[in-house]
Design an enzyme around this catalytic site. Structure first.
Site, PDB file in Angstrom:
ATOM      1  N   ARG A  17       0.827  -1.213   0.000  1.00  0.00           N
ATOM      2  CA  ARG A  17       0.000   0.000   0.000  1.00  0.00           C
ATOM      3  C   ARG A  17       0.866   1.271   0.000  1.00  0.00           C
ATOM      4  O   ARG A  17       0.563   2.256   0.674  1.00  0.00           O
ATOM      5  CB  ARG A  17      -0.967  -0.005   1.179  1.00  0.00           C
ATOM      6  CG  ARG A  17      -2.045  -1.058   1.074  1.00  0.00           C
ATOM      7  CD  ARG A  17      -2.946  -1.069   2.283  1.00  0.00           C
ATOM      8  NE  ARG A  17      -2.217  -1.518   3.467  1.00  0.00           N
ATOM      9  CZ  ARG A  17      -2.568  -1.259   4.717  1.00  0.00           C
ATOM     10  NH1 ARG A  17      -3.650  -0.538   4.955  1.00  0.00           N
ATOM     11  NH2 ARG A  17      -1.863  -1.710   5.732  1.00  0.00           N
ATOM     12  N   LYS A 117     -20.366   4.323  -6.572  1.00  0.00           N
ATOM     13  CA  LYS A 117     -19.727   3.064  -6.951  1.00  0.00           C
ATOM     14  C   LYS A 117     -19.517   2.973  -8.462  1.00  0.00           C
ATOM     15  O   LYS A 117     -20.324   3.440  -9.249  1.00  0.00           O
ATOM     16  CB  LYS A 117     -20.565   1.879  -6.470  1.00  0.00           C
ATOM     17  CG  LYS A 117     -20.623   1.748  -4.958  1.00  0.00           C
ATOM     18  CD  LYS A 117     -19.256   1.458  -4.373  1.00  0.00           C
ATOM     19  CE  LYS A 117     -19.287   1.425  -2.861  1.00  0.00           C
ATOM     20  NZ  LYS A 117     -19.709   0.150  -2.329  1.00  0.00           N
ATOM     21  N   GLY A 432     -22.065   4.404  13.506  1.00  0.00           N
ATOM     22  CA  GLY A 432     -21.497   3.208  14.136  1.00  0.00           C
ATOM     23  C   GLY A 432     -20.064   3.331  14.584  1.00  0.00           C
ATOM     24  O   GLY A 432     -19.754   3.147  15.751  1.00  0.00           O
ATOM     25  N   SER A 433     -19.166   3.677  13.670  1.00  0.00           N
ATOM     26  CA  SER A 433     -17.745   3.690  14.032  1.00  0.00           C
ATOM     27  C   SER A 433     -17.308   5.084  14.464  1.00  0.00           C
ATOM     28  O   SER A 433     -17.830   6.092  13.990  1.00  0.00           O
ATOM     29  CB  SER A 433     -16.893   3.219  12.853  1.00  0.00           C
ATOM     30  OG  SER A 433     -17.099   4.043  11.721  1.00  0.00           O
ATOM     31  N   CYS A 516      -8.102   1.554   1.202  1.00  0.00           N
ATOM     32  CA  CYS A 516      -7.969   0.183   0.722  1.00  0.00           C
ATOM     33  C   CYS A 516      -8.741  -0.741   1.652  1.00  0.00           C
ATOM     34  O   CYS A 516      -8.864  -0.473   2.843  1.00  0.00           O
ATOM     35  CB  CYS A 516      -6.500  -0.243   0.694  1.00  0.00           C
ATOM     36  SG  CYS A 516      -5.472   0.778  -0.367  1.00  0.00           S
ATOM     37  N   TRP A 561     -18.988  -7.339  -0.438  1.00  0.00           N
ATOM     38  CA  TRP A 561     -17.669  -6.823  -0.091  1.00  0.00           C
ATOM     39  C   TRP A 561     -16.687  -7.934   0.251  1.00  0.00           C
ATOM     40  O   TRP A 561     -15.630  -7.692   0.823  1.00  0.00           O
ATOM     41  CB  TRP A 561     -17.779  -5.805   1.038  1.00  0.00           C
ATOM     42  CG  TRP A 561     -18.500  -4.563   0.606  1.00  0.00           C
ATOM     43  CD1 TRP A 561     -19.024  -4.289  -0.633  1.00  0.00           C
ATOM     44  CD2 TRP A 561     -18.775  -3.413   1.404  1.00  0.00           C
ATOM     45  NE1 TRP A 561     -19.610  -3.054  -0.652  1.00  0.00           N
ATOM     46  CE2 TRP A 561     -19.476  -2.490   0.589  1.00  0.00           C
ATOM     47  CE3 TRP A 561     -18.505  -3.077   2.733  1.00  0.00           C
ATOM     48  CZ2 TRP A 561     -19.908  -1.250   1.057  1.00  0.00           C
ATOM     49  CZ3 TRP A 561     -18.940  -1.835   3.201  1.00  0.00           C
ATOM     50  CH2 TRP A 561     -19.626  -0.937   2.376  1.00  0.00           C
ATOM     51  N   ASP A 599     -26.363  -3.003   8.815  1.00  0.00           N
ATOM     52  CA  ASP A 599     -25.934  -2.150   7.702  1.00  0.00           C
ATOM     53  C   ASP A 599     -26.030  -2.889   6.377  1.00  0.00           C
ATOM     54  O   ASP A 599     -25.483  -3.989   6.241  1.00  0.00           O
ATOM     55  CB  ASP A 599     -24.481  -1.701   7.908  1.00  0.00           C
ATOM     56  CG  ASP A 599     -24.347  -0.652   8.999  1.00  0.00           C
ATOM     57  OD1 ASP A 599     -25.361  -0.032   9.332  1.00  0.00           O
ATOM     58  OD2 ASP A 599     -23.228  -0.462   9.497  1.00  0.00           O
ATOM     59  N   GLU A 665     -27.066   8.236   3.067  1.00  0.00           N
ATOM     60  CA  GLU A 665     -26.076   9.261   2.755  1.00  0.00           C
ATOM     61  C   GLU A 665     -26.710  10.273   1.811  1.00  0.00           C
ATOM     62  O   GLU A 665     -27.045   9.945   0.683  1.00  0.00           O
ATOM     63  CB  GLU A 665     -24.850   8.603   2.103  1.00  0.00           C
ATOM     64  CG  GLU A 665     -23.754   9.571   1.773  1.00  0.00           C
ATOM     65  CD  GLU A 665     -22.480   8.871   1.337  1.00  0.00           C
ATOM     66  OE1 GLU A 665     -21.544   9.573   0.946  1.00  0.00           O
ATOM     67  OE2 GLU A 665     -22.433   7.638   1.388  1.00  0.00           O
ATOM     68  N   HIS A 694     -16.622  11.889   4.440  1.00  0.00           N
ATOM     69  CA  HIS A 694     -15.443  11.620   3.610  1.00  0.00           C
ATOM     70  C   HIS A 694     -14.542  12.852   3.497  1.00  0.00           C
ATOM     71  O   HIS A 694     -13.442  12.772   2.981  1.00  0.00           O
ATOM     72  CB  HIS A 694     -15.869  11.150   2.221  1.00  0.00           C
ATOM     73  CG  HIS A 694     -16.685   9.897   2.267  1.00  0.00           C
ATOM     74  ND1 HIS A 694     -18.058   9.903   2.166  1.00  0.00           N
ATOM     75  CD2 HIS A 694     -16.334   8.604   2.440  1.00  0.00           C
ATOM     76  CE1 HIS A 694     -18.507   8.671   2.269  1.00  0.00           C
ATOM     77  NE2 HIS A 694     -17.487   7.862   2.434  1.00  0.00           N
TER      78      HIS A 694
END
Length: 754
Positions: A17, A117, A432-433, A516, A561, A599, A665, A694
């Protein structure tokens, strides 16, 4: 006619990476622009050489991008939104980063472009913005510079260019409405100029990507290809390139175009090779996309050989990856911890290059010994006990319609939930996060490496969860989350705790920009050996009187995913995951967790590219979600979250999920998405995202209030929630605190003014 091979593109990020690290170092002010550019040059040179050494005949150039290839094309054409432009009108790499991130080391911050996407993949692109009367000019010479680099290194190359019709198709009109297809004649001169520059450099073939040709396009868009390619013909040979689906529906249009070759995806499409041969002009090259660029599985080369061998000698033929190898990890050889048997089932990007070389050699010589040997592990996998679990298959077969129905309709459930939680109007929550700090990542890494025992690890994670609860209490949020400190990735975490998945060490693929992901691989039937999230959810709930959401990733998203199996249907995998997570919902509920979020951000992206195939997919996708959720009691509130979505064409299915609350979103689209819910008269509760996570920019209270007022014009206030667009994992704590404080204040202001 000798057959050659080529790839449509190669992963950009580097085995370790390197690109991600260089980008983030540059953005943080810890590296110079020249240092960043040097990393890009080194990666391109390495990747060209690696492909060449693996046996690739014709190397792609132009597949590298600093953020995403659609954004690169926007800069090529000089399509820079006014808010991101340099004062002197010039374009540089910071212009690109401002469009992608909303800010860069130079220039004024401004709202980032919308991100969505790339077709039905987990890769993202920045949506081009078009305004009426827009002009285009060749403004960013990255493609030409990289062609010069590759030629200087002595490589045999094929430049890659996103085609003009697909580029326009992928964009959105801003400001005064107009038909963006009318811009085609304005951008074609830039394409002509680029092709002329490539011709000057002695380029023979150009790969011009028009994946829109696999879609069921409106007639005007389909008809646009003829004048577009009439204008582009003559300077170099054009390989019209499609992928992700078949082209048979649009083959009549394609066959009339003045190009010299066609690439088709023979993995994901249903095109018949004989029909393609018969319907395409005899002097056209056919590039056969036989090696799957979107997965990690070793190809059955004997099957691929049989699929194409009848065309050998009948027309010019190339063999290729189905699409860019961007969607595959780079190199299997560095996976030192994989079990030898399982490893023999895989092929990453470099190994896929090797498969192309083996297939080319077999087709040229007629000798199939090498491809037969290569394909042997695939036969063994079909009978492996690692793949098949009789108990899972039995449970799947026993599913009834009742298993996917909640006990009561939404109206009854909503009343029970209001009595239980007694939340205010405009209830605030997050998705959530919370920020994954260096400390949190270090804790997980030390535990993973064995430098930290389980007891100390759990103590450390518990402390971060406690901090997250304290922060949320201080901010005044109404429904809390535990922050997901224990989770590296929302899919990987569940895959690690479900049987039927395996993980790689370095199987990274690019999602967008510097982000990533390391998708798990579904290698067999899926089941849950024990509870996954219950202990941490229960601990978090013990720290507060406010409700704490249990957080699950839904079955369709885990499927989309992950790298899925190829020996069973996607429907089968999704329902196996749903049954495993159904047990998790029951256990969370039994532990006293009253709000459970499942989710499903990937539900829409999993749609087949052809609309005629949508109904079947949506039927089983919705059923999988309901199977996961329906075990919950009436007073347990089921939330779901979706992002990057356009909902108007699948509203029936969104409603059919029957989630009590959906968070979406919407901030980048200025609440446009709510129009779909209003028109449909969506009956349940909605949390439209009020700021873009983002971007590091902190929204003002006034900005959030304005968005919420827009939302309230479309959705009754009693059914509105207040939340960010997405999880806050990638943000820092200072901007997170500031943004959430403003969000909570905006909600309070609206309550007071009601």
């Amino acid at each position: 006619m000798t057959i050659i091979n080529h790839t449509l593109g190669f992963p950009r990020v580097g085995l370790r990476r390197e690109l991600k690290k260089a980008q983030e170092s540059y953005w943080a002010g810890n590296a110079t622009r020249e240092e960043l550019l040097a990393v890009g040059r080194e990666l391109r040179a390495r990747h060209w050489e690696q492909q060449k050494q693996a046996g690739v005949d014709l190397l792609p150039v132009g597949d590298f991008a600093w953020y995403d290839h659609v954004l690169t094309t926007s800069l090529l054409l000089g399509n820079v939104p006014a808010r991101h432009q340099n004062k002197d009108g010039s374009i540089d790499i910071d212009t690109l980063f401002r469009i992608g991130r909303g800010r860069a080391p130079t220039g004024e911050p401004a709202a980032a472009a919308e991100m969505t996407k790339w077709f039905n993949t987990n890769y993202h692109y920045m949506v081009p913005e078009f305004v009426k009367g827009q002009q285009f000019k060749l403004s960013w010479t990255q493609l030409l510079d990289e062609v010069d680099e590759a030629l200087a290194l002595g490589h045999k190359i094929k430049p890659v260019l996103l085609g003009p019709v697909t580029y326009l198709w992928l964009g959105k009109v801003k400001g005064e409405p107009f038909d963006r297809l009318t811009l085609l004649n304005t951008i074609l001169p830039v394409y002509q100029q680029v092709l002329a520059e490539l011709a000057k450099r002695g380029i023979d073939w150009v790969q011009i990507d028009e994946p829109a040709l696999v879609l069921e396009l409106p007639p005007a868009w389909l008809e646009a290809f003829q004048p577009a390619y009439d204008a582009l013909q003559g300077q170099v040979k054009l390989l019209l390139t499609t992928y992700f689906e078949g082209v048979s529906d649009n083959l009549a249009t394609i066959a009339a175009l003045p190009v010299q070759g066609l690439h088709v995806d023979l993995v994901h499409g249903k095109d018949d090779v004989a029909e393609l041969h018969n319907r395409l002009p005899a002097d056209w090259l056919l590039s056969a996309g036989l090696i799957n660029g979107r997965n990690v599985w070793r190809a059955d080369l004997t099957e691929k050989y049989a699929q194409i061998k009848d065309l050998v000698g009948k027309r010019e033929l190339w063999v290729a990856s189905s699409c860019s190898l961007l969607h595959s990890p780079i190199d299997l050889s560095v996976e030192t911890r994989l079990d030898a048997e399982v490893k023999s089932w895989f092929a990453f990007a470099l190994q896929k290059c090797g498969e192309l070389a083996l297939l080319r050699d077999a087709l040229n010589s007629g000798d199939t010994a090498a491809i037969t040997e290569w394909s042997a592990p695939i036969q063994a996998r079909r009978h492996s006990t690692r793949v098949h679990n009789a108990e899972v298959e039995k449970r799947l077969a026993a599913i009834t319609a009742q298993d996917s129905q909640r006990a009561s309709p939404y109206e009854v459930r909503a009343q029970a939930q209001r009595q239980r939680f007694n939340l205010p109007k405009w209830p605030t929550t997050t998705i959530g996060s919370f920020p994954q700090t260096t400390e949190i990542r270090g804790l997980r890494l030390d535990f993973k490496k064995g430098n930290l025992d389980a007891s100390h690890y759990r103590t450390g994670i518990a402390e971060h969860i406690k901090q997250a609860i304290v922060e949320q209490e201080r901010l005044g949020l109404d429904v809390l989350v535990h922050g997901e400190a224990e989770r590296n990735d929302m899919v990987e975490y569940f895959g690690e705790h479900l049987d039927g998945f395996i993980f790689t060490q370095n199987g990274w693929v690019q999602s967008y920009g510097s982000r990533c992901v390391k998708p798990p691989v579904v290698i067999g039937d899926v089941s849950r050996p024990q509870a996954i999230t219950v202990d941490w959810a229960k601990y978090a709930q013990s720290l507060t009187a406010k409700p704490v959401k249990g957080m699950l990733t839904g079955p369709v998203t885990i499927l989309c995913w992950s790298f899925p199996r190829e020996d069973v249907s996607r429907e089968t995998i999704a329902k196996q995951i749903a049954l495993a997570l159904r047990d998790e919902v029951a256990d969370l509920e039994a532990a006293g967790i009253g709000i459970i979020q499942i989710d499903e951000p990937a539900l829409r992206e999993g749609l087949p590219l052809k609309r005629s195939d949508w109904d079947a997919y949506l039927q089983w996708g919705v059923e999988a979600f309901r199977l996961n959720a329906a075990v919950a009691k009436d007073d347990t509130q089921i939330h779901t979250h979706m992002c990057y979505c356009e909902f108007n064409d699948i509203m029936d299915s969104i409603a059919a999920l029957d989630a009590d609350v959906i968070t979406i979103e919407t901030s980048r689209s200025d609440m446009e998405l709510l129009e779909s819910f209003e028109a449909f008269e969506y009956p349940n509760e909605i949390g439209p995202g009020v700021y873009d996570i983002h971007s590091p920019n902190v929204p003002s209270v006034e900005w959030i209030e304005a968005l919420l007022k827009k939302a309230a014009q479309r959705i009754p206030v009693e059914r509105l929630w207040v939340n960010p667009d997405c999880g806050l994992k990638t943000r820092g704590w200072p901007e997170t605190r500031a943004a959430l404080a403003n969000m909570v204040q905006a909600a309070r202001n609206l309550r007071q003014s009601a």
